[in-house]
Design an enzyme around this catalytic site. Sequence first.
Site, short mmCIF file in Angstrom:
data_model
loop_
_atom_site.label_atom_id
_atom_site.label_comp_id
_atom_site.label_asym_id
_atom_site.label_seq_id
_atom_site.Cartn_x
_atom_site.Cartn_y
_atom_site.Cartn_z
CB CYS A 1 -20.59 -11.08 -10.84
SG CYS A 1 -20.76 -11.96 -9.29
N GLY B 1 -9.86 -11.04 -3.08
CA GLY B 1 -8.78 -10.11 -3.37
C GLY B 1 -8.42 -9.93 -4.84
CG ASP C 1 -20.88 -6.44 8.91
OD1 ASP C 1 -21.17 -5.58 8.05
OD2 ASP C 1 -21.66 -7.33 9.29
C1 LIG Z 1 -18.37 -10.30 -4.79
S1 LIG Z 1 -17.48 -10.78 -3.40
C2 LIG Z 1 -16.07 -9.74 -3.50
C3 LIG Z 1 -15.03 -10.20 -4.48
C4 LIG Z 1 -13.76 -9.40 -4.40
N1 LIG Z 1 -13.99 -7.98 -4.57
C5 LIG Z 1 -12.73 -9.83 -5.43
O1 LIG Z 1 -12.59 -9.19 -6.46
O2 LIG Z 1 -12.06 -10.84 -5.19
C6 LIG Z 1 -18.40 -10.01 -2.13
C7 LIG Z 1 -17.73 -10.07 -0.77
O3 LIG Z 1 -18.53 -9.28 0.10
C8 LIG Z 1 -18.33 -9.77 1.41
N2 LIG Z 1 -19.37 -9.17 2.27
C9 LIG Z 1 -20.68 -9.47 2.34
N3 LIG Z 1 -21.30 -8.67 3.22
C10 LIG Z 1 -20.35 -7.82 3.72
C11 LIG Z 1 -20.36 -6.79 4.69
N4 LIG Z 1 -21.50 -6.46 5.34
N5 LIG Z 1 -19.21 -6.16 4.97
C12 LIG Z 1 -18.05 -6.51 4.35
N6 LIG Z 1 -17.99 -7.51 3.42
C13 LIG Z 1 -19.12 -8.14 3.11
C14 LIG Z 1 -18.39 -11.27 1.22
O4 LIG Z 1 -17.76 -11.93 2.29
C15 LIG Z 1 -17.67 -11.44 -0.12
O5 LIG Z 1 -16.33 -11.80 0.10
#
Ligand SMILES: C[S@@+](CC[C@H](N)C(=O)[O-])C[C@H]1O[C@@H](n2cnc3c(N)ncnc32)[C@H](O)[C@@H]1O
Length: 464
Positions: free
Chosen positions: A396, A278, A325
Site C-alpha cells: 500500500c 488477516g 518470520d
Molecule cells: C501490510 S501488512 C499485511 C496485511 C495483511 N496482508 C492483511 O491483508 O490484513 C504487513 C505485515 O507484514 C508483517 N511482517 C513484517 N516483516 C515480516 C517478516 N519478516 N515475516 C513475516 N511477516 C512480516 C507485519 O507484521 C505486518 O503484519
Amino acid sequence: MLLPMSKQQPATPATGSPRQAAYTTLQRLSGSDLHADDLIDQELSRNQLQGPDRGLFAELVFGVLRRQGTLDHYLKQLVQQPLERLELPVLLLLRLGLYQLRYLDRVPSHAAVHATVELTNEILPRAKGLINGVLRSYLRRQESLTLPDPARQPAAWLAAAYSLPGWLAEQWLQQFSQNEAAGLAAASTEIPPLTLRVNTLRISRSALLERFHAAELAAEPCRFAPEGIQLLQRCQITGLPGFDEGLFMVQDEASQLVAHLLAPQTGEQILDMCAAPGGKATHLAQLMNDRGCITATDLNARRIRRICESAQRLGLTSIQAVAADALTSDYLEGLQFDRILLDAPCSGLGVIRRNPEAKWRLTPAEISRCAARQHLLIDAAAARLKPAGVLVYATCSTAMEEDETVIKDFLSRHPEFVVENGAQFFPAWTDLFDCSGYLRAWPHRHGTDGFFAARLRRVMQSPS
Ligand SMILES: C[S@@+](CC[C@H](N)C(=O)[O-])C[C@H]1O[C@@H](n2cnc3c(N)ncnc32)[C@H](O)[C@@H]1O
C-alpha cells in the site's frame, strides 16, 4: 508575541471535552510510533464523551494531522518566532485552534477562539495571551496570508497547499505532473470512505445491502470490488446489522482487489506470507469456498490472533495462522505452494489519508529500509512457489522504490519468473492496470487507498 520561557510544566487536562481529548491525543502521538486510530479508540473508551462530541474529537485529531502542513505554513506567517522554537503544547494548541477556524464551518470563529483559549488556561495558562493573539490575528489577516507561487516553487506550494512534508512533495512531483501530484495530495487529505467486504459464503452483496437499507443505512456497491460495499455515512462497525453473524469485514476496496489478482482455486495450497491482521487471508479463504489450505504467517504473534478472531467470526476453517518470520524461521522449509501472496510490510504512503500521522514520521531513509526488506521477502516467497505457480507482490505504497523497482530487480535475478498483465484476466478493471500490467489503484483516480500489486508466474525451474 514571544512566549516567556518558564520551568512551569504544562498540565495534562482532564479529557471531559472533545478539544481536551483531542489535545491529549495529539500530545501522546507526538514523538511516539503509536497510531492515531488506536489512541482515539483508547481515549473514547476511557472518557465521558457522548454523541456528536465523539465525532468532533476524532475529527479534530485526524483533521489536525491531515492538515498539519498547511496549518504550519500559515502559522509561520502569524507567529514571530520559528515554529520549531515553540513549546510543543503551544504548537499543538495553535494547530487545534487554527484547524477549527479554517476547516470547521460548524464552529463559529468566536467559539473556536474562546474554546482554545479556555483549553490553554487549563494546560499552560501563561500561553493564553499568545494563543489568543495568534488566532485573532489569523481572523484579521486571513485574506492576506499567502501560499508559495506554484510556478516558481512547485514543491513548496504542493507541500503548503496540500499538507505534505517537503521531501514527499518533491518525490511526487518527480513521479507525476504537477496537476496529478496535486490531485493525489488533495485526495490524501480527505476523509476515506468506510468500505466493507461481504462474506459471500454467508450472504450475497445485494442481500446485505437490502439489510442495510432496511436499517436506514446509506450504502452502495463498490465500483470495482465484486464483494465491496461502501457506507455513505459514519457508523460504529460492531453495531452494523450482520456484524456478529460474520456477514462482512472492513476492508478498503483496493485491498479487496489483491486476492482476486492471486485468483486462488478451491482445494489449492496457498501461502499468505505477511498475513496479519488477516484481511486478505480471509478473503482468499472466501474465494476458495473455504476448501484447500491457506497458511497465513506473520512475525507479529499478537496480530496473528486477529487473523484467528476474524476467521472465527466469518466462519472460515481453511486458514492455518502461524507466527513465523519469513526471513529467519524454518517453519516454511521444504514446503511448496500453488500460489503465494506477499503483501509486504511497507511505508504505507498509499494510506496516509487513513493514517495521517505517518506522513510526518516517514523519511526517505525509512522508505529505503522498507525496500531493502521487500527485496529479501520476495526472494523468500519465490523459493516456496511450485513450478507454474503464481506469486502476487503487493504494497500500500505509492513509492516506486517499494513497487516497480522491487519487481524489476527481482526479475533481473529470477529469469524463471514473468509478469502477467492483470488486465488480461480482469477486462472490467483495465482502468486499474498500468502499461506494464501492474495493478495501480489511486485515491485521486479510483477513490480507493493507494495500492500496487504485481502478478508473477514461475515459468521454468530456477537455474541451480
Ligand atoms: C501490510 S501488512 C499485511 C496485511 C495483511 N496482508 C492483511 O491483508 O490484513 C504487513 C505485515 O507484514 C508483517 N511482517 C513484517 N516483516 C515480516 C517478516 N519478516 N515475516 C513475516 N511477516 C512480516 C507485519 O507484521 C505486518 O503484519
